[in-house]
Scaffold this active site. Structure first.
Site, PDB file in Angstrom:
ATOM      1  N   GLN A  52       0.890  -1.182  -0.179  1.00 47.97           N
ATOM      2  CA  GLN A  52       0.091   0.000   0.116  1.00 47.97           C
ATOM      3  C   GLN A  52       0.824   1.249  -0.108  1.00 47.97           C
ATOM      4  O   GLN A  52       2.024   1.267   0.649  1.00 47.97           O
ATOM      5  CB  GLN A  52      -0.933   0.061   1.202  1.00 47.97           C
ATOM      6  CG  GLN A  52      -2.027  -1.065   1.045  1.00 47.97           C
ATOM      7  CD  GLN A  52      -2.593  -1.053   2.405  1.00 47.97           C
ATOM      8  OE1 GLN A  52      -2.581  -0.417   3.457  1.00 47.97           O
ATOM      9  NE2 GLN A  52      -3.553  -2.305   2.600  1.00 47.97           N
ATOM     10  N   GLY A  53       0.480   2.299  -0.696  1.00 46.91           N
ATOM     11  CA  GLY A  53       1.324   3.481  -0.868  1.00 46.91           C
ATOM     12  C   GLY A  53       1.626   3.990   0.250  1.00 46.91           C
ATOM     13  O   GLY A  53       2.856   4.230   0.499  1.00 46.91           O
TER      14      GLY A  53
END
Lengths: 167, 569
Positions: A52-53
């Site tokens: 996830q970013g």
């Protein structure tokens, strides 16, 4: 093991670990999972990183002590190929990686999806031929069936044991 | 990657995808992002106007078009809302068009909701019921439209009046039994969460109409749960909060006024100088992009925080919330090209574009959190994703303008000359004497000034021309008249000599017998009277100017001569 979210990292890890206790439900990883497994007399300690970013900044903390990198790509997500390329460039330019001869295994995952790109196309899009100082290889895989994973991990094991011998 | 080898102005956006052949024509109000299939893969929904021929509802997933539905009329707005709280949370697409709101679920038509029509005046209903011949009906309706205004007539009456005469008969026979009602036209649409602030929650739909009304529609039951009468037609609105808890609605009226609606209380905020193009609310501040190429910020009480000039006419403005960077940027696209990103009032980045961006939307797309989707004037679809490492700082320099900060401007200071060096050396050595000398001459000058001021007060010497008083009189009604000039010397000191009195006049109108009168030496205080005869030549009243001259003009007076017309005849 790194790669964007939803590319299939945890699914691949659960497949590699053993056939018996495979998790039926894979949830998005938060932070990281550490997995130990043995493949052809080589004991792997795998850091399955969250893609996830907001968690990707964690990747670089583990670059220093790693012996090899598995970069998983969702070959059906054409939109985010550019994002994956950006992350790869950040990885290659990181001081803990750039000077070392770390083998990188690229897994073009989700080859079973209809709109998936071929491994050759992804290698071209990523400009993988420009990586000259590290051994790398790209395999098209499907984490659902395990297809292509065998070849990939065999190559990776070989590379790891070679670099181990050289040291 | 160390900061040294990074380019200074790094592009924070990844150009993920660009399709010049997408051929999309739409407005930003018909562009939305939503998780339509409850699979955590956000889709792009576009109400494509399609060159005005065939409007279509298009759904994009990733880089490809997945669904296309034809629309019968052009969409006003396209929004996505959750219509229920059932699992899986499938979002519905809401298309506002004319007086209707079409709801689609799973890319299939699901419900059609119509805004209730407005009842028209009883008089109009009576006219429709009683008169059957077309000519008479049109005539009476025309009179009515003159009386009430065309826009207040019902839709059938409006249609009838606009119709060509040959079609009217048929129209009346088909419409004879229907009730005269006025159809609403939806001007703008926005959504507001109903129960909780989660993006997967049910949202109510706010519909503003052309007849200055605001409806709040509940998509769970497709009924209107609240309605407000607005003072004007609302053309732009922005909603924040939760409908059942607390909400704030900002309404921009067509007259340029801003209103707020907070829990059923409509309140006037401010009257803008120009019309708003786009409206946003960022942390209790209202930001408006205006037609006069400015962007302004107000609070809810109408106090203006700032106004900045934009480089061009803005077309649309959208918020870019970046909670991980603790920023809430504002993106503005312009009529010529480029998208500017502002943090509050300071420019932080310029996205250079080849052509003007007609519509844009920012939000979650696919798996990506921060995607900016833009549609250019040629129909190009462009998707930009924000880099994980992106940073925005307020000291962004516009490269095109060569903007220099005031403190960085270098003045052209000449080199120190030999004289300057000598002088400065002397100043340092003899500073005491120089200072006392300066003080001495400064006081000296002050004394001189005061002395001459007192002098001037005492001898209040009047200027020459002010020392003379002149009175001019005209005697007689014509054609022969006498001009008497009385001069008086008011000054004791000056004895005016060699003065003459002469006249400036139109020779066609008058004949002055003694055009130059010598003035004798004038003693103080005594009036001297000088007279000359005038004869009128024509029956027109004119003007004669009396001038006192020596070597130059000293005084002058203008005399309006009496009208001698009657007497001449």
């Amino acid at each position: 093991m790194v790669g964007l979210n939803n590319s299939g990292k945890s699914t691949i890890v659960s497949l590699l670990k053993s056939d018996g206790d495979r998790n039926s439900e894979i949830v998005p990883t938060i932070g990281l999972n550490i997995e130990h497994f043995r493949y052809q007399q080589v004991l792997f300690t795998m850091f399955d990183m969250s893609g996830q970013g907001k968690n990707r900044y964690l990747w670089e903390r583990y670059y220093k002590n790693c012996d090899g990198i598995i970069f998983v790509i969702d070959s059906s997500d054409r939109l985010r190929l550019a994002v994956a390329k950006e992350e790869l460039n950040l990885l290659l330019q990181h001081p803990d990686i750039s000077g070392r001869k770390v083998p990188i295994l690229f897994l073009a995952n989700k080859m079973d999806v209809r709109e998936a790109l071929s491994s050759v196309k992804i290698a071209n899009a990523f400009g993988l031929e420009k990586i000259k100082d590290k051994p790398w290889h790209i395999f098209a895989t499907s984490a659902l069936t395990g297809e292509g994973l065998q070849n990939g991990i065999e190559w990776f094991t070989e590379q790891l044991s070679q670099s181990d011998l050289n040291n | 990657m160390s900061s040294a080898d990074r380019p200074k102005e790094e592009n924070p956006w990844i150009d993920a995808y660009s399709d010049p052949k997408a051929d999309l024509q739409t407005f930003s109000t018909c562009l939305t992002l939503s998780d339509l299939n409850a699979d955590d893969d956000h889709k792009l929904v576009i109400g494509d106007i399609g060159n005005g021929i065939q409007s279509k509802l298009k759904v994009f997933k990733g880089t490809s078009l997945t669904a296309e539905l034809p629309l019968l009329t052009q969409p006003t707005a396209v929004k996505c809302v959750h219509t229920d709280r059932n699992e899986p949370r499938v979002a519905g697409i809401i298309v506002a068009t004319g007086a209707n709101v079409l709801v689609y679920r799973n890319c299939r038509p699901y419900f059609k909701f119509s805004v209730p029509p407005q009842e028209c005046s009883g008089l109009e209903v009576e006219i429709w019921n009683e008169i059957s011949t077309s000519e008479q009906l049109v005539k009476v309706l025309k009179d009515l439209s003159m009386e009430m205004g065309f826009s207040n007539l019902s839709s059938p009456s409006q249609n009838l009046l606009l119709m060509s005469p040959s079609h009217r008969e048929e129209y009346i026979s088909s419409k004879l039994h229907c009730v005269a009602k006025k159809q609403m036209v939806i001007t703008c649409v926005t959504t507001l969460n109903k129960y909780a602030s989660s993006e997967r929650d049910v949202s109510v739909v706010l519909l503003a109409t052309e007849s200055s009304q605001l409806f709040i529609m509940d998509p769970e039951t497709f009924t209107i749960i609240n309605e407000f009468q607005l003072p004007d037609v609302c053309c732009n609105m922005y909603a924040t909060g939760i409908y059942l808890v607390e909400y704030t609605l900002i309404l921009a009226m067509r007259s340029g006024a801003l209103y707020s609606l907070r829990i059923k209380h409509l309140k006037f905020i401010t009257q803008l100088m120009t019309h708003t193009v786009s409206l946003l609310m960022v942390s209790h501040k209202i930001i408006t992009a205006n037609m006069d190429s400015t962007m302004s910020c107000y609070n809810l009480k109408g106090r203006k925080y700032w106004t900045i000039n934009l480089p061009d006419n803005p077309l649309y403005m959208t918020g870019i919330p970046l909670p991980n960077l603790a920023l809430h940027l504002t993106a503005v696209c312009f009529s010529r090209a480029n998208i500017n990103l502002y943090n509050d009032s300071s420019l932080v980045y310029v996205i250079a574009t080849q052509e003007p961006i007609h519509s844009m939307v920012f939000g979650k797309y696919g798996q990506e959190e921060h995607a900016l989707i833009t549609i250019a004037s040629s129909g190009t679809l462009d998707i930009k994703l924000l880099k994980r490492t992106a940073q925005f700082s307020n000291d962004y320099k516009t490269v095109q303008k060569n903007y220099v900060k005031p403190h960085e401007i270098k003045f052209l200071v000449p080199k120190k000359s030999k004289l300057f060096l000598e002088q400065s050396l002397r100043e340092r050595q003899k500073c005491k004497e120089m200072h006392s000398w300066f003080n001495h001459s400064w006081t000296n000058m002050k004394v001189q000034v005061s002395e001459s001021y007192i002098d001037a007060l005492h001898s209040a010497n009047v200027v020459q021309n002010e020392a003379l008083r002149i009175i001019v009189e005209v005697f007689g009604l014509g054609p022969r008249m006498k001009i008497r000039t009385v001069l008086q010397n008011m000054s004791q000191n000056i004895m005016p000599m060699n003065y003459k009195v002469t006249f400036i006049y139109d020779a066609k109108l008058y004949k002055i017998h003694q055009p130059v009168v010598k003035v004798p030496l004038m003693v103080h205080g005594i009036p001297y009277s000088l007279e000359t005869l005038v004869t009128c030549q024509t029956a027109v009243a004119g003007v004669v100017q009396v001038v006192v001259v020596s070597t130059k003009v000293i005084l002058s007076a203008t005399v309006n001569m009496p009208d001698s017309a009657g007497i001449l005849e």
